[in-house]
Design a protein around this motif. Structure first.
Motif, PDB file in Angstrom:
ATOM      1  N   CYS A   1       0.603  -1.520  -0.030  1.00 10.05           N
ATOM      2  CA  CYS A   1       0.174   0.174   0.062  1.00 10.05           C
ATOM      3  C   CYS A   1       0.608   1.250  -0.228  1.00 10.05           C
ATOM      4  CB  CYS A   1      -0.745  -0.162   1.227  1.00 10.05           C
ATOM      5  SG  CYS A   1      -1.563   2.011   1.663  1.00 10.05           S
ATOM      6  N   ILE A   2       0.534   2.079  -0.829  1.00  9.18           N
ATOM      7  CA  ILE A   2       1.114   3.121  -0.669  1.00  9.18           C
ATOM      8  C   ILE A   2       0.409   4.519  -0.588  1.00  9.18           C
ATOM      9  CG2 ILE A   2       2.527   4.903  -2.562  1.00  9.18           C
ATOM     10  CD1 ILE A   2       4.057   2.468  -2.762  1.00  9.18           C
ATOM     11  N   TYR A   3       0.683   4.533   0.999  1.00 11.24           N
ATOM     12  CA  TYR A   3       0.169   5.735   1.095  1.00 11.24           C
ATOM     13  C   TYR A   3       0.860   7.546   0.950  1.00 11.24           C
ATOM     14  CZ  TYR A   3      -3.405   7.219   4.860  1.00 11.24           C
ATOM     15  OH  TYR A   3      -4.755   8.001   5.890  1.00 11.24           O
ATOM     16  N   GLY A   4      -0.558   7.825   0.188  1.00 14.00           N
ATOM     17  CA  GLY A   4       0.084   9.196   0.331  1.00 14.00           C
ATOM     18  C   GLY A   4       0.195   9.054  -1.292  1.00 14.00           C
ATOM     19  N   ALA A   5      -0.829   9.079  -2.211  1.00 13.93           N
ATOM     20  CA  ALA A   5      -0.165   8.762  -3.356  1.00 13.93           C
ATOM     21  C   ALA A   5      -0.139   9.996  -4.778  1.00 13.93           C
ATOM     22  CB  ALA A   5      -0.818   7.121  -4.761  1.00 13.93           C
ATOM     23  N   GLY A   6       1.408  10.635  -4.122  1.00 15.77           N
ATOM     24  CA  GLY A   6       1.280  12.049  -4.809  1.00 15.77           C
ATOM     25  C   GLY A   6       2.424  11.643  -6.247  1.00 15.77           C
ATOM     26  N   ALA A   7       3.396  12.676  -6.238  1.00 14.46           N
ATOM     27  CA  ALA A   7       4.010  13.333  -7.073  1.00 14.46           C
ATOM     28  C   ALA A   7       5.114  11.608  -6.933  1.00 14.46           C
ATOM     29  CB  ALA A   7       4.674  14.189  -7.167  1.00 14.46           C
ATOM     30  N   ILE A   8       5.455  11.299  -5.762  1.00 13.76           N
ATOM     31  CA  ILE A   8       6.840   9.997  -5.717  1.00 13.76           C
ATOM     32  C   ILE A   8       5.703   9.389  -5.269  1.00 13.76           C
ATOM     33  CG2 ILE A   8       8.029   8.937  -4.075  1.00 13.76           C
ATOM     34  CD1 ILE A   8       9.683  11.417  -5.708  1.00 13.76           C
ATOM     35  N   GLY A   9       4.384   8.818  -4.680  1.00 17.60           N
ATOM     36  CA  GLY A   9       3.945   7.965  -4.264  1.00 17.60           C
ATOM     37  C   GLY A   9       3.398   7.764  -5.598  1.00 17.60           C
TER      38      GLY A   9
ATOM     39  N   TYR B   1      15.480   9.506  -3.995  1.00 16.00           N
ATOM     40  CA  TYR B   1      15.937  10.549  -4.530  1.00 16.00           C
ATOM     41  C   TYR B   1      15.671  11.115  -5.649  1.00 16.00           C
ATOM     42  CZ  TYR B   1      19.940   9.012  -1.404  1.00 16.00           C
ATOM     43  OH  TYR B   1      20.688   8.696  -0.603  1.00 16.00           O
ATOM     44  N   PRO B   2      14.650   9.876  -6.488  1.00 16.66           N
ATOM     45  CA  PRO B   2      13.838  10.702  -7.507  1.00 16.66           C
ATOM     46  C   PRO B   2      12.872  11.766  -7.735  1.00 16.66           C
ATOM     47  CG  PRO B   2      13.478   8.399  -7.096  1.00 16.66           C
ATOM     48  CD  PRO B   2      13.801   8.137  -5.875  1.00 16.66           C
ATOM     49  N   ALA B   3      13.120  12.618  -8.747  1.00 13.68           N
ATOM     50  CA  ALA B   3      12.262  13.882  -8.671  1.00 13.68           C
ATOM     51  C   ALA B   3      10.882  13.856 -10.347  1.00 13.68           C
ATOM     52  CB  ALA B   3      13.262  15.453  -9.326  1.00 13.68           C
ATOM     53  N   CYS B   4       9.770  14.216  -8.882  1.00 17.30           N
ATOM     54  CA  CYS B   4       8.406  13.605  -9.847  1.00 17.30           C
ATOM     55  C   CYS B   4       7.760  15.415  -9.358  1.00 17.30           C
ATOM     56  CB  CYS B   4       7.742  12.176  -9.418  1.00 17.30           C
ATOM     57  SG  CYS B   4       8.881  10.923  -9.825  1.00 17.30           S
ATOM     58  N   GLU B   5       6.997  15.390 -10.352  1.00 20.38           N
ATOM     59  CA  GLU B   5       5.543  15.858 -10.196  1.00 20.38           C
ATOM     60  C   GLU B   5       4.534  15.429 -11.053  1.00 20.38           C
ATOM     61  OE1 GLU B   5       5.737  18.917 -14.286  1.00 20.38           O
ATOM     62  OE2 GLU B   5       6.971  19.387 -12.270  1.00 20.38           O
ATOM     63  N   MET B   6       3.131  15.887 -10.091  1.00 20.27           N
ATOM     64  CA  MET B   6       2.178  15.655 -10.358  1.00 20.27           C
ATOM     65  C   MET B   6       1.596  17.034 -11.110  1.00 20.27           C
ATOM     66  SD  MET B   6      -1.269  15.536  -7.830  1.00 20.27           S
ATOM     67  CE  MET B   6      -0.921  14.379  -6.978  1.00 20.27           C
TER      68      MET B   6
END
Length: 330
Positions: A4-12, A145-150
């Motif tokens: 389970c990914i809790y907080g599935a924003g950019a990184i999640g 370490y990854p950089a992502c954005e929604m």
């Protein structure tokens, strides 16, 4: 394996999309328009010129999910204490909770041999709420370490990085850490299991401690903060104070101060996460990145005049903008 990914924003979202694409049983906890789009259209991940569309299970109600093998918390650190109770339906007897957030984690002193073993940090875990609710024995450390954005609801754009370093608080290469590492590697990620995860936590924090608040105060991008003589000098002093604290706690920083500053400058005209939060009116990660280092300085008897000054200024800036999180530091 149930994850389970809790907080599935950019990184999640990035992590969940890759795990789902690799065949893992993944549930994403999200809310609002982002959740609605993922339910209706799936989760879109833009990665290396391609677009992956996956359809993991998505919900805003942990009670509908059931116990998991792993709960990976990708919320910002200050968001965990207020919602710790909401994770309980996801926890079975053997469930591991992976802390994939920036800064010093709430479990930091768990099983850390020495005079502070099992000490709780009020700046990142007010009143020990997370410690008591989740239990430090469930914790697995994770440095992201990854950089992502929604880029839009239901849509994640990957910018750089693919490593999620893992580590047990007691330094063992446990079967649960190795199994999670294997799952992440199957998803195309780098996921080394570190014997000294705290060292890696500190190396990342070392830069975040100064570059984030200075960028929020000046609205300058990372390359400017790291190279301008004035702001670089302040960052250098904050990092020197932090290094002394880390060494008192037995941490070995694997890079030099000069290398860490140069690495930040090389990222280019990047808006730090704290600056992005300020500009978008969201709570800023002040306590997990800055207040906690001040708290640790007091604990080991190391003065932190530069950290204290920048912390006072960025707290005031956040309050004026309505971006100060509700934690012990407020």
């Amino acid at each position: 394996m149930n994850i389970c990914i809790y907080g599935a924003g950019a990184i999640g979202g990035y992590l969940g999309a890759l795990l789902a694409y690799s065949g893992q049983e993944v549930t994403l906890i999200a809310r609002g328009p982002h959740l609605a789009v993922m339910r209706e259209q799936g989760l879109r991940l833009h990665l290396s010129g391609e677009t992956l569309v996956t359809h993991p299970r998505c919900t805003d109600d942990p009670h509908t999910v059931g116990p998991q093998d792993y709960v990976i918390v990708t919320l910002k650190a200050h968001s965990l204490s207020p919602i710790a109770d909401q994770l309980l339906p996801l926890l079975g007897p053997e469930t591991a909770v992976v802390t994939a957030s920036n800064g010093i984690p709430w479990w930091y002193f768990y099983k850390l041999e020495g005079p502070f073993e099992n000490k709780r940090l009020t700046s990142v875990d007010p009143e020990g709420r997370v410690w008591e609710t989740l239990g430090p024995e469930r914790a697995i450390g994770c440095v992201v370490y990854p950089a992502c954005e929604m880029s839009a609801p239901g849509e994640i754009t990957h910018q750089s990085g693919e490593r999620f370093s893992l580590g047990e608080p007691d330094g063992t290469r446990s079967s649960r850490s190795l199994a999670l590492s294997a799952a992440l590697q199957k998803a195309g990620l780098k996921a080394p299991v570190r014997a000294q995860i705290r060292n890696e936590i500190w190396v990342k924090l070392w830069g975040n401690l100064c570059f984030n608040p200075i960028s929020a105060l000046t609205q300058a991008t990372l390359d400017v903060v790291a190279t301008d003589p004035g702001t670089q000098a302040i960052a250098r002093q904050m990092m020197t104070e932090a290094q002394t604290i880390a060494e008192h706690l037995g941490v070995t920083l694997g890079v030099s101060l000069e290398q860490r500053i140069a690495g930040a400058a090389a990222v280019g005209p990047h808006r730090t996460s704290m600056l992005q939060d300020l500009l978008q009116g969201r709570p800023m990660e002040i306590d997990a990145l800055v207040t906690v280092v001040q708290e640790l300085g007091v604990l080991v008897g190391v003065p932190t005049p530069y950290i204290d000054t920048i912390l006072a200024l960025v707290r005031q800036r956040a309050r004026l903008a309505g971006c100060y999180p509700t934690t012990a530091g407020s």
